[in-house]
Design an enzyme around this catalytic site. Structure first.
Site, short mmCIF file in Angstrom:
data_model
loop_
_atom_site.label_atom_id
_atom_site.label_comp_id
_atom_site.label_asym_id
_atom_site.label_seq_id
_atom_site.Cartn_x
_atom_site.Cartn_y
_atom_site.Cartn_z
N LYS A 139 59.40 24.39 90.25
CA LYS A 139 58.14 24.12 89.56
C LYS A 139 58.38 23.43 88.22
O LYS A 139 59.36 23.74 87.53
CB LYS A 139 57.44 25.47 89.28
CG LYS A 139 56.07 25.57 89.91
CD LYS A 139 55.43 26.90 89.61
CE LYS A 139 54.62 26.84 88.32
NZ LYS A 139 53.75 28.00 88.13
N LYS A 141 58.02 24.53 81.27
CA LYS A 141 58.35 24.26 79.88
C LYS A 141 59.74 24.78 79.54
O LYS A 141 60.31 24.39 78.53
CB LYS A 141 57.33 24.89 78.95
CG LYS A 141 57.38 26.40 78.91
CD LYS A 141 56.47 26.92 77.82
CE LYS A 141 56.28 28.42 77.90
NZ LYS A 141 57.48 29.22 77.69
N LYS A 176 60.27 37.88 85.22
CA LYS A 176 60.41 37.74 83.77
C LYS A 176 61.28 38.82 83.17
O LYS A 176 62.00 38.58 82.21
CB LYS A 176 59.03 37.74 83.10
CG LYS A 176 58.26 36.46 83.31
CD LYS A 176 57.09 36.34 82.36
CE LYS A 176 56.37 35.02 82.54
NZ LYS A 176 55.07 34.98 81.85
#
Ligand code: TRP
Length: 350
Positions: A211, A214, A118
Site C-alpha cells: 500500500k 507515509k 501497529k
C-alpha cells in the site's frame, strides 16, 4: 423510525497526506456532500495513540491538524454547508468512548488486525489508547448517529466493531431506550462503510504489492498532496513498471501489480473505468501512458497542493474554520450525550 442518513468520517493528522489518502478517502468525502449532510473530523485524539516519536510531538500535531483541514478544503469540502472540525474540541468523543469502553469486550478488540500490526511484537509496550482506538472511533461515528462512513478498505473491521458496539448498547439498555420512546428501542444506528471507487487502494509506486504509505522510506514511493508539479511528474516517470506493453483488457492486469496500480490511478483521477483507460492506452508503450498519467496527476493534484499552501499560510483562518465546525458538531454531540447519560442512568445537571 428510520435514522436520518448522515455521513461521518475522520482522517488522522499524522503528516504527509498522499494520493492514497486522497483517492481512498477524501475524493469520496467530496462526492458525499451532494447527497448527504456530512461531518468530517480531523481525529487528533487518534493521532496520539502511538509513541510521541511516531506522531512527532505537539508542534507537529498542531501543524498536521491544520494541514489535513487545508487538504479537506482544497479538495473541495465546503465547511459552511457541512461540518469540518478537530475531534479534541468536542468532549463528547471522549465521554461516549468511556461508555462504549464498558460495552465493548476485550475479546473484540483483541481481534483487531490494525492493533496487532501497529503494536507489533512488543504488545506490552503498546499504549492503552492504541488498543482502545476502535472504541474511540465508534464513539466518533455514533456521537452523531451517523449512518454512512466513507473509509478505506483497511477500516472495515473497525466499522464492524462500531456496529457491534451500537447493537450491544441498544440491547443492554433496550428497556431504558424504549422508556425514552427513542426509535423503537434503537438508540444508535448500525453504521455502514462506504468503500467505493476504482482506486480505493492505491499502491506504492515502487512496489505494486504494498500500500502507498507515509511511512515507506522512499519519498518516490508516493505522491504527497503537497508535492509540486515537477515532483509529481518526476515520481510518475520513475514509477516501477514491467517490460510488457499495457494490455488491452482488464484481465491482462492480473499478476501485474504495478501496471494495475497506475491504470487504477489514471481511472480514479479521470473518473473512468480501468477497461476504458485500457481501450485508449492498451498495446501502447508504457512511456506514453506514463506521460499522460503524469499530466493528469499534475492537472488534478497541483492545484490542490497550491491551495493547501495558501491555506496553511493563514493558520488563523484555518483555526476559525475548526472553531466554527466544532461549535456546530458540539450542538449535535451534546444532544446525543444528554440522551446517552439518561439511558445509562447518569444523573446530569438540569
Ligand atoms: N481510523 C481511521 C483511519 O485511520 C480514522 C478515523 C477515526 C475514522 N475515527 C473515524 C474514520 C471515524 C471514519 C470514522 O483511517
Amino acid at each position: 423510525m428510520p435514522f436520518v442518513e448522515r455521513v461521518f468520517s475522520g482522517v488522522q493528522p499524522t503528516g504527509n497526506l498522499h494520493l492514497g489518502n486522497y483517492l481512498g478517502a477524501i475524493v469520496n468525502f467530496v462526492k458525499m456532500q451532494e447527497t448527504h449532510s456530512c461531518i468530517y473530523c480531523v481525529v487528533d485524539m487518534h493521532a496520539i495513540t502511538q509513541g510521541v516519536d511516531v506522531w512527532g510531538g505537539p508542534a507537529e500535531l498542531t501543524r498536521n491538524t491544520r494541514e489535513v483541514t487545508a487538504a479537506f478544503i482544497a479538495a473541495g469540502i465546503d465547511p459552511k454547508k457541512h461540518i469540518v472540525f478537530n475531534q479534541s474540541q468536542v468532549s463528547g468523543h471522549a465521554e461516549l468512548a468511556w461508555i462504549f469502553n464498558c460495552v465493548a469486550r476485550m475479546g473484540w478488540l483483541g481481534r483487531m488486525t490494525q492493533f496487532k500490526e501497529k503494536a507489533g511484537k512488543d504488545r506490552e509496550n503498546a499504549s492503552v489508547g492504541l488498543f482502545d482506538y476502535p472504541v474511540l472511533m465508534a464513539a466518533d461515528i455514533l456521537l452523531y448517529r451517523a449512518t454512512h462512513v466513507p473509509v478505506g478498505e483497511d477500516q472495515k473491521q473497525h466499522l464492524e466493531l462500531s456496529r457491534d458496539i451500537a447493537q450491544k448498547f441498544n440491547n443492554d439498555f433496550g428497556e431504558s431506550i424504549r422508556a425514552q420512546g427513542a426509535n423503537d428501542g434503537l438508540f444508535f444506528p448500525l453504521p455502514e462503510p462506504l468503500i467505493t471507487g476504482p482506486a480505493t487502494r492505491v499502491m506504492s509506486l515502487r512496489d505494486g504489492t504494498k500500500k502507498m504509505s507515509k511511512s515507506e522510506a522512499s519519498d518516490n514511493s508516493r505522491i504527497n498532496l503537497t508535492d509540486d508539479a515537477d515532483t509529481i511528474a518526476q515520481k510518475i516517470r520513475k514509477a516501477k513498471t514491467d517490460p510488457e506493453p499495457l494490455p488491452t483488457e482488464e484481465k491482462g492486469l492480473d499478476a501485474r501489480p504495478e501496471a494495475d496500480n497506475l491504470v487504477g490511478i489514471f481511472a480514479a483521477l479521470s473518473g473512468r473505468s480501468k477497461a476504458d483507460v485500457l481501450r485508449e492506452f492498451g498495446a501502447g508503450q508504457f512511456s506514453s501512458f506514463k506521460n499522460a498519467l503524469a499530466e493528469l496527476c499534475v492537472t488534478k493534484l497541483a492545484p490542490i497542493a497550491g491551495e493547501m499552501k495558501r491555506l496553511v499560510a493563514d493558520p488563523g483562518h484555518i483555526d476559525a474554520i475548526l472553531n466554527d465546525g466544532s461549535d456546530r458538531a458540539r450542538a449535535i454531540a451534546d444532544e446525543t450525550m444528554k440522551l446517552s447519560k439518561d439511558i445509562v442512568g447518569f444523573i446530569r445537571r438540569r
